[in-house]
Scaffold this active site. Structure first.
Site, PDB file in Angstrom:
ATOM      1  N   ARG A  57       1.018  -1.209   0.129  1.00 26.85           N
ATOM      2  CA  ARG A  57      -0.067   0.092   0.139  1.00 26.85           C
ATOM      3  C   ARG A  57       0.898   1.141  -0.096  1.00 26.85           C
ATOM      4  O   ARG A  57       0.435   2.315  -0.512  1.00 26.85           O
ATOM      5  CB  ARG A  57      -0.958  -0.199   1.110  1.00 26.85           C
ATOM      6  CG  ARG A  57      -1.760   1.148   1.524  1.00 26.85           C
ATOM      7  CD  ARG A  57      -2.667   0.974   2.520  1.00 26.85           C
ATOM      8  NE  ARG A  57      -2.514   0.264   3.653  1.00 26.85           N
ATOM      9  CZ  ARG A  57      -1.641   0.594   4.807  1.00 26.85           C
ATOM     10  NH1 ARG A  57      -1.471   2.000   4.828  1.00 26.85           N
ATOM     11  NH2 ARG A  57      -1.445  -0.220   5.542  1.00 26.85           N
ATOM     12  N   TYR A 110     -14.875  21.547  -9.147  1.00 27.83           N
ATOM     13  CA  TYR A 110     -15.597  20.163  -9.731  1.00 27.83           C
ATOM     14  C   TYR A 110     -16.679  19.887  -8.690  1.00 27.83           C
ATOM     15  O   TYR A 110     -16.241  19.785  -7.390  1.00 27.83           O
ATOM     16  CB  TYR A 110     -14.355  19.174 -10.002  1.00 27.83           C
ATOM     17  CG  TYR A 110     -14.530  17.792 -10.055  1.00 27.83           C
ATOM     18  CD1 TYR A 110     -15.198  17.233 -11.128  1.00 27.83           C
ATOM     19  CD2 TYR A 110     -14.077  16.833  -8.990  1.00 27.83           C
ATOM     20  CE1 TYR A 110     -15.229  15.907 -11.253  1.00 27.83           C
ATOM     21  CE2 TYR A 110     -13.917  15.561  -9.322  1.00 27.83           C
ATOM     22  CZ  TYR A 110     -14.646  14.880 -10.278  1.00 27.83           C
ATOM     23  OH  TYR A 110     -14.790  13.706 -10.298  1.00 27.83           O
ATOM     24  N   ASP A 182      -6.264  21.811  -8.614  1.00 26.19           N
ATOM     25  CA  ASP A 182      -6.594  20.870  -9.634  1.00 26.19           C
ATOM     26  C   ASP A 182      -6.028  21.122 -10.994  1.00 26.19           C
ATOM     27  O   ASP A 182      -6.460  22.116 -11.528  1.00 26.19           O
ATOM     28  CB  ASP A 182      -8.185  20.583  -9.549  1.00 26.19           C
ATOM     29  CG  ASP A 182      -8.679  19.369 -10.271  1.00 26.19           C
ATOM     30  OD1 ASP A 182      -7.875  19.000 -11.312  1.00 26.19           O
ATOM     31  OD2 ASP A 182      -9.686  18.922 -10.023  1.00 26.19           O
ATOM     32  N   LYS A 207      -7.917  10.912 -16.444  1.00 30.76           N
ATOM     33  CA  LYS A 207      -8.445  11.647 -17.598  1.00 30.76           C
ATOM     34  C   LYS A 207      -6.930  11.717 -18.600  1.00 30.76           C
ATOM     35  O   LYS A 207      -6.858  10.539 -19.385  1.00 30.76           O
ATOM     36  CB  LYS A 207      -8.800  12.757 -17.231  1.00 30.76           C
ATOM     37  CG  LYS A 207     -10.144  12.783 -16.323  1.00 30.76           C
ATOM     38  CD  LYS A 207     -10.667  14.190 -15.907  1.00 30.76           C
ATOM     39  CE  LYS A 207     -11.916  14.092 -15.179  1.00 30.76           C
ATOM     40  NZ  LYS A 207     -12.163  13.178 -13.945  1.00 30.76           N
TER      41      LYS A 207
END
Length: 392
Positions: A57, A110, A182, A207
């Site tokens: 992790r 967003y 962002d 994206k």
């Protein structure tokens, strides 16, 4: 190569064939448990769990290769990967906030960013306030002694306002607030906000970085060691990590990011130019469009534009809008963007604004220009407008 250009970095950062039997791409490590041959090595890894490989992790050679490549592109100190763009946003915000803090977030953010702030940070005792994305240096009037974060999204992913990163960052530093941004729309190739004063640059790598609509991935790039340690510790405590196959797809997508972005930009600009001549269209919301209010800031700070923009069309009944959108052949209706495919989505920015008003009476359509032939995309939209008009 210290002075390598971005296209070279894209193709070489995060790769070490000589360490992997000459294999071009880093191998995909599927890992949870890491074994240590001696007690001394186990204890040393416990003391420095973020160095080397400690537990799956916390990082593997696959995730470290991805993080190294993104860091090189952004010009940051180090990167922390995440399971998605929203996971990256949430992890970054949690890293720099606590009960009693005040957080400023652009009103153009967003939707899921707003929901996380309102539904998670606020109940935990963080005061969340939204601001006009065009405020620039005027944000100084909203800063408080307990402001810990100023969160930007430039451009906003619905209405595309550009924010003045240097001015906002300079003001935020007067109260010790961290500036988070962002940076998904521009990617590290078109905007490097850390060089403009931001402390953390966040990407939904889902994206453009992945680029094929087939993986979920996020990245949090930090400007300095202190910020990176805070983010890394938060990610570790909350279990934020991406699957190894998604990370590999992110690395693969990086190698073609530059050539894809050029085509996305070219197609989007061609579509915007065609759309502005349509009688049904009242506004083009694209930062590279000369008439866009934030165009000067975009031209100053950005190296180009991507494939995402919006248009406003005249208000029509829902039946006419449905006739337009329901039978598109090339443009799909769906969330996300940044893949090879073209998308279109009706949006309602007025429904989420709180610090500013979106009072344009028209319908906002967000388009993502994919990699198809632009003439074919135009023909698809032309047929859509004919259906809309026939339905009126």
């Amino acid at each position: 190569m210290k002075d390598a250009q971005k296209d070279t970095i894209l193709n070489h950062a995060g790769r070490d064939p000589r360490a992997n039997h000459g294999i071009v791409n880093p191998p995909v490590y599927h890992c949870s448990t890491v074994l240590f041959p001696t007690l001394a090595e186990l204890e040393e890894s416990d003391r420095n769990p973020f160095e080397g490989v400690h537990y799956g992790r916390m990082g593997t050679p696959t995730s470290q290769a991805f993080e190294e490549a993104i860091t090189r592109l952004e010009g940051g100190y180090k990167t922390v990967h995440a399971a998605s763009g929203l996971n990256a946003i949430a992890t970054a915000l949690l890293s720099f906030t606590k009960a009693g803090d005040h957080v400023l977030i652009t009103d153009s953010a967003y939707g899921p960013t707003r929901r996380f702030a309102n539904d998670t940070l606020t109940p935990y005792g963080v005061e969340v306030e939204y601001f006009d994305p065009t405020i620039g240096a005027g944000i100084a009037s909203l800063l408080k002694p307990n402001t810990s974060v100023v969160f930007l999204e430039s451009p906003g992913s619905l209405t595309f306002e550009i924010q003045d990163i240097p001015a906002i960052s300079a003001a935020a530093k007067t109260v010790g607030a961290k500036v988070l941004i962002d940076n998904t729309w521009a990617t590290p190739l078109l905007l490097q906000p850390l060089r403009l004063g931001a402390d953390v640059s966040i990407h939904s790598a889902t994206k453009y970085i992945v680029g094929h609509a087939d993986a979920m991935l996020g990245a949090i790039v930090c400007a300095d060691e202190e910020s990176w340690l805070k983010v890394k510790k938060t990610a570790t405590r909350t279990g934020a990590c991406a699957g190894p196959d998604d990370i590999f797809l992110g690395l693969r997508g990086l190698r073609t990011l530059s050539v894809r972005l050029k085509q996305h930009q070219e197609n989007a600009l061609a579509l915007a130019g065609w759309l502005e001549k349509r009688p049904e269209v009242t506004r083009i919301l694209h930062p590279a469009h000369p008439d866009f209010p934030g165009h000067a800031l975009w031209k100053r700070d950005f190296a180009g534009s991507s494939g995402l923009f919006s248009v406003v069309i005249k208000a029509v009944p829902k039946t006419a809008l449905a006739a337009m959108l329901d039978h598109l052949e090339l443009f799909g209706m769906g969330y996300s963007w940044g893949g090879f495919e073209s998308l279109i989505l009706p949006t309602r920015p007025a429904a989420i604004r709180t610090a500013t008003r979106w009072d344009d009476p028209g319908i906002v359509l967000r388009l993502h220009a994919g990699l198809e032939d632009v003439g074919d995309l135009i023909r698809d939209l032309d047929s859509a407008f004919k259906r809309l008009n026939d339905a009126l």
